[in-house]
Each structure stands twice: as structure tokens, then as C-alpha cells.
Design an enzyme around this catalytic site. Structure first.
Site, PDB file in Angstrom:
ATOM      1  N   ASP A  95       2.233  -5.305   3.628  1.00 58.56           N
ATOM      2  CA  ASP A  95       1.095  -4.881   2.779  1.00 58.56           C
ATOM      3  C   ASP A  95       0.887  -5.909   1.685  1.00 58.56           C
ATOM      4  O   ASP A  95       1.394  -5.757   0.591  1.00 58.56           O
ATOM      5  CB  ASP A  95       1.382  -3.492   2.197  1.00 58.56           C
ATOM      6  CG  ASP A  95       0.243  -2.980   1.333  1.00 58.56           C
ATOM      7  OD1 ASP A  95      -0.865  -3.514   1.425  1.00 58.56           O
ATOM      8  OD2 ASP A  95       0.476  -2.040   0.560  1.00 58.56           O
ATOM      9  N   GLU A 129      -6.387  -6.142  -4.508  1.00 59.99           N
ATOM     10  CA  GLU A 129      -6.639  -4.887  -3.780  1.00 59.99           C
ATOM     11  C   GLU A 129      -5.870  -3.741  -4.411  1.00 59.99           C
ATOM     12  O   GLU A 129      -6.393  -2.639  -4.563  1.00 59.99           O
ATOM     13  CB  GLU A 129      -6.228  -5.040  -2.299  1.00 59.99           C
ATOM     14  CG  GLU A 129      -6.725  -3.904  -1.398  1.00 59.99           C
ATOM     15  CD  GLU A 129      -5.762  -2.726  -1.265  1.00 59.99           C
ATOM     16  OE1 GLU A 129      -6.180  -1.683  -0.756  1.00 59.99           O
ATOM     17  OE2 GLU A 129      -4.578  -2.834  -1.669  1.00 59.99           O
ATOM     18  N   ASP A 157      -5.049  -4.135   7.113  1.00 59.25           N
ATOM     19  CA  ASP A 157      -4.265  -3.755   5.928  1.00 59.25           C
ATOM     20  C   ASP A 157      -3.459  -2.488   6.189  1.00 59.25           C
ATOM     21  O   ASP A 157      -3.250  -1.674   5.295  1.00 59.25           O
ATOM     22  CB  ASP A 157      -5.209  -3.573   4.721  1.00 59.25           C
ATOM     23  CG  ASP A 157      -4.464  -3.321   3.421  1.00 59.25           C
ATOM     24  OD1 ASP A 157      -3.277  -3.679   3.338  1.00 59.25           O
ATOM     25  OD2 ASP A 157      -5.067  -2.762   2.488  1.00 59.25           O
ATOM     26  N   HIS A 228       5.003  -0.267  -0.273  1.00 63.33           N
ATOM     27  CA  HIS A 228       5.203  -0.380  -1.739  1.00 63.33           C
ATOM     28  C   HIS A 228       6.667  -0.217  -2.137  1.00 63.33           C
ATOM     29  O   HIS A 228       6.959   0.204  -3.254  1.00 63.33           O
ATOM     30  CB  HIS A 228       4.344   0.659  -2.493  1.00 63.33           C
ATOM     31  CG  HIS A 228       2.867   0.454  -2.336  1.00 63.33           C
ATOM     32  ND1 HIS A 228       1.944   1.199  -3.008  1.00 63.33           N
ATOM     33  CD2 HIS A 228       2.163  -0.421  -1.595  1.00 63.33           C
ATOM     34  CE1 HIS A 228       0.717   0.798  -2.679  1.00 63.33           C
ATOM     35  NE2 HIS A 228       0.830  -0.183  -1.820  1.00 63.33           N
TER      36      HIS A 228
END
Lengths: 261, 261
Positions: A95, A129, A157, A228
Site C-alpha cells: 500500500d 493519498e 491500490d 498500515h
């Protein structure tokens, strides 16, 4: 949030509603969260939390753009992109390092086989983003002010895993056209083209210019285990899976370029 | 052998042909092999190789078997299996810990929902797949000597990755029957049932008794990056991918049990 057996916190955005006090927020790993929840079931608990998080002033970042100008319809633009920024626990390999590499690979692959696109194929590595989509917003703003004709935009993505399909935001007529090409995409692992999909960075192109959108849909099982988190690293990307995604995109872009949309 | 960027040797069997001298053989990682090949391009090289490999005498190992006896046709046996043994560089989490766990999960899942099978569903964790398939051979031998009626056998031995399909060895009539069930399997990720497939351990059942076979076909991109290498560890298995494979198998077994084959 995740099926992983690890204790990695998954970071992300916090949004406040002005009607309520702005309380501090932090991400916890699943083990820690479970332990804390169990403790709070028994008795009130006090937690000492130290975080180095802070708001810094805005700064300048750039969309990185490369293109092959179309030989026949240079003013018809096909955008292929991913985003360059990532959260800081790791390098953001899935990501969205994967989307960036795949976008570059589309141009490299078409160039290597000596294909001369009829239309302008433009690769965009979008800035920002994760923190406001300002790269995508600016790209659409420039497109509008320069009166550019954007016939198609695609973003990758959702991770660099084995490709399964494309999700699209476009008219039924356009969707049917794409679905007719499906047998040409199945060799790369694409088995469906679904209504619904695109990408955060190309969304503004659709909203402001009505550009038809597509997003690569890879196998989704592992994405939110690393999303993340500190585990979103280069080593979690499988080269062959990444390549299959890139070639799926390249094949679709080739078809849109060759036959229009 | 592998697209991985690591230097892990992938072990496996060595077979000799009696017409030629039996030379020592060892597995090298890709980096080491590349370095050695580059060196040999330039000049002859001498390599000092020490291996602790040795042949040990045969010993006793066991197939581990559990079953739910059929309520209506207890003599019609459906076998679901994986193999218990693995190569020694790691625990063999994908090859074939995944198949063992998925096989057990089939019985657990059917039992948990209170399903009473009409036919006998038998889980077999086969011994000795990697070194002679003697567990599978013995299982077929017992089946034949006891005149058991084996109507279907399924093996999972291609890794615990996201399920994509089943490969089968059976008559066209049987294959058509399975393909008619495909819409019931697609929610778990199964998109095709291909001619060709089964598993090493259930192969003898087909050869000796004509039993129709199926093998789970998971996403294949990562398998040979970890196959027989030190990276075939528990951490390389994704829980959700493993579960989707198990439930795909359970759904197919349920259908074969309910409607026969």
C-alpha cells in the site's frame, strides 16, 4: 481489522466531529487490545500512553508522471496509477508500492514489445493519498483547467496479490465492452469485471470529468493483515503475483488503447 | 524451481538410474547456484561439500484415521486426506500441514452444524507421502482386501492458499455432476473444476479400485517458493486462506454425501 495472529497495530486516519471533545486516539495490536478489554471487564484500569505523534505543517509533494504520447489520438488520455506515499510503520510495499511498480511496468512492458499506443498512456504516481488525496484532486483540477480528454483511468491500490478481477465505475455500455474482453484477460487470472470500483486517486477524474474508472482487484485475503502495519514490507510481496497484476493491467490498457472505450 | 528472492535450498528426492554411477547430489539456494554457475563460466572450480545426509533403516509409521459412520449407506466411503510427514528443513506447514488441518476441519465443521452424513466420511492423515507413498499404498491395499466401497476420495496437498478450483480424475459423467454444483462452491472461491488432478496418497485408490478422485487447487503462485524449504513454516500460512480451502472441501464433500456421485 485483521485475521493475523500478530500484535502489530494498524495505523490510519482519525476524524473528529466538532460536536464532541477531541480525545486522543491510538492504534493497538490485537493481543494488546484483547488484554486491555479483558482487564476492563474486571475492573477500571488506568493506562499510561506516550505517543510521539504530532501535526506538522503542510509541505510540497509531487505527483510523478510519465507518458507515451499517442500516435493517432494524442489528446485522448488513459491514466494508470498508484500512490507514492505510505503510512510510516513500514515502507508500504503493498500500500501502495505495488501499484506504483505495476503502473511503471505497464509502460515498460508496452515499450519492450515495441507497441506504439494510439492514445496517450500516462502513468501517475500520486502524492498524498493517505492524508487527503491532494495528488488526485490536483490531477483532476489540472485536467479540467487544461480541458484534457480523459477516456479511462485505472488504479492499483488493493495490494500486489494474485489478480482476480477489475472493479469499475462506468456506464453499462462501457462495462459490457470490458466484459466482452474478459476471455483475453483470463490467462492472467482475471475472472470477473464487477460494477463498483476504481481508486481514491482517480475518483476525482470521474466526479469532475465523468471519466470511466477501473481498479485492480487482487486476492483480498491477506491485505488487511498487513495494511498500515509494520508488516507491509517488501518481503510480503510475491514477485510472480505482482507481475500477474501488472500484466493484467497492461492487457486491459492495451485493449482500451487499441479499440477505445 | 522458485521465484523467491531468497537463498533457501529446496530439498527433495534423488533417483538413480542403474546404468550410471551414483553421484552425490545436494540442493543449493538460488543465490549460491547463481554464484557457482558464474564461477564455472570463468574457470574450473573445486567445491568442498559436507553433508550429514544418510540412509536410515525403514521404521513403522501410521496413517491416522477418523470417521463419521454413514447413517444410510455406511458401506459407501468418502475419503478426505492430506499427509502427515514432511521434509526436514521446516515443519512443512503448507506441505502438508494445511491438508491435514483442512481434512480434520471437514469433520469438525459437519459435526458442528449437526449434519448426519448418509455415507461414511473418513479423514486420513497419510504417512510417508514424501518418501514412497507407502501410507497411500497401504490404505488402498486394505480397502481392496476388505472389499470396501470407495465412492470418492479427495486430497489437499498443494498448499493452504486461497482456493481456486478442484482438479479431478473421474468419468465425464461424474465430472459433469460436479460441474453442476459449481455455483454452490463459488462463494468459497472455487471457480473451476478441471479434468486432471487428485493426490499422491489417493492415487492408488483410483488405480486399484477405480475410485473417482479430486484435489483442491489453491492459488499456486507462492507454493514453490516455500516447497521443501526452510520457509515452509506456520507463519507462511494465512488463517483465512486456509479456512476458505477447508470450507470449499467441506461443501463438496457434503454434496457428494447428500446426492451421491
Amino acid at each position: 481489522m485483521s485475521h493475523a495472529a500478530d500484535n502489530n497495530p494498524h495505523t490510519g486516519s482519525t476524524r473528529y466531529n466538532d460536536s464532541f471533545p477531541k480525545i486522543p486516539a491510538a492504534a493497538l495490536g490485537l493481543h494488546d487490545a484483547g488484554r486491555l478489554a479483558a482487564l476492563l471487564q474486571k475492573e477500571p484500569a488506568t493506562v499510561y500512553l506516550k505517543t510521539m505523534g504530532q501535526m506538522l505543517p503542510d509541505t510540497v509533494a509531487h505527483n510523478i508522471i510519465g507518458e507515451i504520447t499517442g500516435s493517432e489520438f494524442p489528446d485522448e488520455i488513459i491514466t494508470v496509477g498508484g500512490h507514492l506515499d505510505s503510512w510510516d510503520p513500514a515502507e508500504g510495499a503493498h500500500d501502495d508500492g505495488s501499484g506504483c511498480v505495476q503502473s511503471i511496468e505497464v509502460l515498460r512492458a508496452l515499450k519492450t514489445i515495441g507497441y506504439k499506443p494510439k492514445r496517450t498512456i500516462r502513468i501517475v504516481l500520486f502524492a498524498n493519498e493517505e492524508n487527503g488525496t491532494r495528488g488526485g484532486l490536483k490531477y483532476a483540477e489540472e485536467a479540467r483547467s487544461k480541458k484534457e480528454k480523459h477516456i479511462f483511468a485505472l488504479e492499483s491500490d488493493e495490494g500486489g496479490f494474485t489478480p482476480r478481477g477489475f472493479g469499475v465505475t462506468m456506464s453499462a455500455e462501457h462495462l459490457n465492452k470490458l466484459r466482452n474482453w474478459l476471455p483475453l484477460l483470463t490467462p492472467y487470472g482475471i475472472s470477473e469485471i464487477e460494477n463498483g470500483g476504481g481508486g481514491s486517486d482517480i475518483g476525482p477524474l470521474n466526479r469532475d470529468l465523468g471519466t470511466p474508472l477501473a481498479g485492480l482487484q487482487p486476492d483480498s485475503q491477506r491485505y488487511f493483515d498487513i495494511h498500515h502495519a509494520r508488516s507491509d514490507v517488501f518481503e510480503a510481496v510475491n514477485k510472480r503475483e505482482l507481475e500477474l497484476g501488472a500484466v493484467s493491467i497492461a492487457a486491459l490498457i492495451y485493449l482500451v488503447d487499441k479499440y477505445g472505450l
